[in-house]
Design a protein around this motif. Structure first.
Motif, short mmCIF file in Angstrom:
data_model
loop_
_atom_site.label_atom_id
_atom_site.label_comp_id
_atom_site.label_asym_id
_atom_site.label_seq_id
_atom_site.Cartn_x
_atom_site.Cartn_y
_atom_site.Cartn_z
N GLU A 73 12.03 -8.63 8.34
CA GLU A 73 12.14 -8.03 7.21
C GLU A 73 12.11 -8.81 5.94
O GLU A 73 11.57 -8.76 4.70
CB GLU A 73 13.32 -7.08 7.23
CG GLU A 73 13.64 -6.30 5.87
CD GLU A 73 14.86 -5.39 6.11
OE1 GLU A 73 15.47 -5.13 6.97
OE2 GLU A 73 15.33 -4.87 4.94
N LYS B 200 -0.80 -1.41 -0.36
CA LYS B 200 -0.53 -1.25 1.08
C LYS B 200 0.83 -1.94 1.67
O LYS B 200 1.44 -1.22 2.33
CB LYS B 200 -1.75 -2.05 1.48
CG LYS B 200 -2.70 -1.43 2.62
CD LYS B 200 -3.64 -2.34 3.23
CE LYS B 200 -4.74 -2.46 2.47
NZ LYS B 200 -5.74 -3.53 2.99
N SER C 129 3.38 -2.25 0.13
CA SER C 129 4.50 -1.41 -0.46
C SER C 129 4.74 -0.27 0.49
O SER C 129 5.85 -0.15 0.77
CB SER C 129 4.22 -1.06 -1.88
OG SER C 129 5.47 -0.29 -2.48
N ALA C 130 3.62 0.35 0.78
CA ALA C 130 3.74 1.53 1.63
C ALA C 130 4.25 1.09 3.07
O ALA C 130 5.02 1.80 3.56
CB ALA C 130 1.96 1.92 1.69
N TYR C 131 3.83 0.19 3.42
CA TYR C 131 4.27 -0.42 5.03
C TYR C 131 5.71 -0.51 4.89
O TYR C 131 6.48 -0.08 5.77
CB TYR C 131 3.50 -1.59 5.36
CG TYR C 131 3.98 -1.98 6.65
CD1 TYR C 131 3.44 -1.45 7.58
CD2 TYR C 131 4.80 -3.10 6.72
CE1 TYR C 131 4.00 -2.01 9.10
CE2 TYR C 131 5.38 -3.69 7.74
CZ TYR C 131 4.66 -3.06 9.17
OH TYR C 131 5.34 -3.72 10.25
N GLN D 145 7.87 0.71 2.90
CA GLN D 145 8.44 1.95 2.81
C GLN D 145 8.50 2.91 4.03
O GLN D 145 9.78 3.40 4.51
CB GLN D 145 8.13 2.74 1.51
CG GLN D 145 8.33 2.23 0.38
CD GLN D 145 7.80 2.92 -0.96
OE1 GLN D 145 7.79 3.98 -0.92
NE2 GLN D 145 7.22 2.22 -1.98
N ARG D 146 7.23 3.00 4.82
CA ARG D 146 7.28 3.36 5.95
C ARG D 146 8.43 2.65 7.07
O ARG D 146 8.94 3.67 7.94
CB ARG D 146 6.04 3.27 6.70
CG ARG D 146 5.25 4.30 6.17
CD ARG D 146 3.75 4.42 7.30
NE ARG D 146 3.18 3.21 7.61
CZ ARG D 146 2.13 2.58 6.43
NH1 ARG D 146 1.85 3.09 5.57
NH2 ARG D 146 1.55 1.48 7.16
N GLN D 147 8.75 1.40 7.09
CA GLN D 147 9.35 0.72 7.91
C GLN D 147 10.86 1.01 7.51
O GLN D 147 11.96 0.47 8.13
CB GLN D 147 9.13 -0.69 7.95
CG GLN D 147 7.83 -1.26 8.65
CD GLN D 147 7.56 -0.63 9.94
OE1 GLN D 147 8.72 -0.91 10.70
NE2 GLN D 147 6.61 -0.12 10.33
N GLY D 148 11.09 1.52 6.23
CA GLY D 148 12.64 1.78 5.92
C GLY D 148 13.23 0.48 5.33
O GLY D 148 14.17 0.37 5.26
N HIS D 149 12.38 -0.49 4.91
CA HIS D 149 12.93 -1.49 4.18
C HIS D 149 13.19 -1.33 2.72
O HIS D 149 13.63 -2.23 2.03
CB HIS D 149 11.75 -2.83 4.52
CG HIS D 149 11.52 -3.05 5.97
ND1 HIS D 149 12.71 -3.01 6.73
CD2 HIS D 149 10.75 -3.59 6.53
CE1 HIS D 149 12.27 -3.53 7.97
NE2 HIS D 149 10.92 -3.70 8.06
N ASP E 78 12.67 1.77 -0.73
CA ASP E 78 12.35 3.00 -1.10
C ASP E 78 11.59 2.94 -2.46
O ASP E 78 11.31 1.87 -2.91
CB ASP E 78 13.47 4.18 -1.17
CG ASP E 78 14.40 3.50 -2.22
OD1 ASP E 78 14.14 2.64 -3.00
OD2 ASP E 78 15.65 4.08 -2.30
N GLU E 79 10.86 3.84 -2.88
CA GLU E 79 9.94 3.78 -4.29
C GLU E 79 10.91 2.98 -5.35
O GLU E 79 10.28 2.46 -6.19
CB GLU E 79 9.59 5.34 -4.76
CG GLU E 79 8.15 5.08 -5.12
CD GLU E 79 7.64 6.48 -5.20
OE1 GLU E 79 7.58 7.13 -6.34
OE2 GLU E 79 7.33 7.32 -4.21
#
Ligand code: TPP
Length: 335
Positions: A5, A284, A286-288, A290-294, A296-297
């Protein structure tokens, strides 16, 4: 090799800094260069304004720099190209002294005498050059020095796909493989060498295929993606550090800006960059994250703001710094 992370966040923050540094430089560079009578034309006065001389920016190519440098230590050497800012930032070179160098100020890395293509930072072991293909031999030299000093330091040579057709590329790969030097050769294929498309200058699609001819692994990264570069670079850095020898990595990447600032870019389709930006590597990652929960927006936006602030402070430092004393013009240079 999975990125932790903290490594993912480190790469994201460096990419944000690099992008903002390049975008800020793109606008600062034009200051004073476009007097009203030629503002609508293509020509400008390259020596005018706070940042004189040519300028090559690397927006879009961030993944190559961060994906490799995430594996490095301060004692490792990086040699960059005429398009060097992303490599320097990823290697830890301070942005304020980098910017000051481009402004020609006394506080610059080279006391303002080198400019943007000649950034030299012995503390962070970074250098670069305006000579195409000139990153590879010094990286071999740094690797040989590490060997002689019995250190586990590695050296990275970054270069463009255009540079891969220079003699220095072939000589360096041969020597590094023969002597099993701890080097990682990283080719940034941004598809263009100035206005020359790769397919008009290079007989094969992948420069990485040439690695076989020198007896070293050739690694192909087909997407402009920080994680993909990180995963490809890990084994190459580990191989070099362990004494097993060099690796050639090639990354397909995207150059968002002209070859140089002021380039009319008549050689590429008008919508090429807009198409490339649809798969932007920062978005890309940033989206990853956020998907991993590291992230948020809101946290992603906060990191972007902090990166912008650090870049603005670096440019402010450069503007505020004094010019060198004319009496020092012949110091620190070959005469
Ligand atoms: C030895 C040498 N030959 C020619 C040039 C002029 N030149 C500057 S940039 C460039 C193209 C480099 O293309 P590439 O290696 O693909 O890097 P990119 O600009 O795409 O990052 C050339 C030919 C130079 N600087 N040095």
């Amino acid at each position: 090799m999975q990125a932790s992370e903290s490594t993912l966040l480190w790469m994201f923050e460096r990419m944000l800094e690099i992008r903002h540094f390049e975008e800020t430089m793109a606008s600062v560079y034009l200051e004073g260069k476009l007097p009203p009578h030629i503002q609508k034309g293509l020509a400008f006065d390259i020596g005018a304004g706070p940042v004189p001389g040519e300028m090559h920016l690397a927006a879009g190519q961030e993944p190559v720099a961060v994906g490799v440098c995430a594996h490095l230590q301060q004692t490792d050497t990086v040699v960059g190209t005429h398009r060097p800012h992303h490599f320097a930032i990823a290697k830890g070179v301070p942005m304020d002294r980098m910017a000051a160098e481009m402004f020609g100020k006394a506080t610059g890395l080279g006391k303002g005498k080198g400019g943007h293509m000649h950034l030299f930072d012995p503390v962070h072991r970074f250098s670069c050059s305006g000579i195409i293909g000139a990153s590879l031999p010094p990286a071999c030299g740094a690797a040989l020095a590490a060997r002689k000093l019995q250190k586990d330091w590695v050296a990275v040579a970054f270069f463009g796909e255009g540079a891969a057709n220079q003699g220095a590329f072939h000589e360096s790969l041969n020597l590094a493989a023969l002597w099993k030097l701890p080097v990682i050769f990283v080719c940034e294929d941004n598809k263009w060498a100035i206005s020359v498309a790769k397919e008009n200058a290079t007989s094969i699609e992948w420069v990485a295929d040439r690695a076989a001819g020198y007896g070293m692994p050739g690694v192909k990264v087909a997407t402009n993606d920080a994680l993909a570069v990180y995963e490809a670079a890990g084994p190459a850095v580990a191989r070099a550090r362990s004494g097993a020898g060099p690796t050639l990595i090639e990354v397909k990447t995207d150059r968002y800006m002209g070859h140089f600032q002021g380039d009319p870019e008549v050689y590429r389709p008008k919508d090429e960059v807009a198409q490339l930006k649809k798969s932007d590597p920062i978005e890309k990652l940033s989206a990853y994250l956020q998907r991993q929960g590291h992230l948020d927006e809101a946290a992603a936006a906060g990191l972007a703001e902090q990166a912008k602030r650090r870049v603005s402070e670096a440019f402010e430092f450069a503007r505020r710094s004094p010019y060198p004393d004319p009496q020092d013009a012949l110091q620190d240079v070959f005469v």
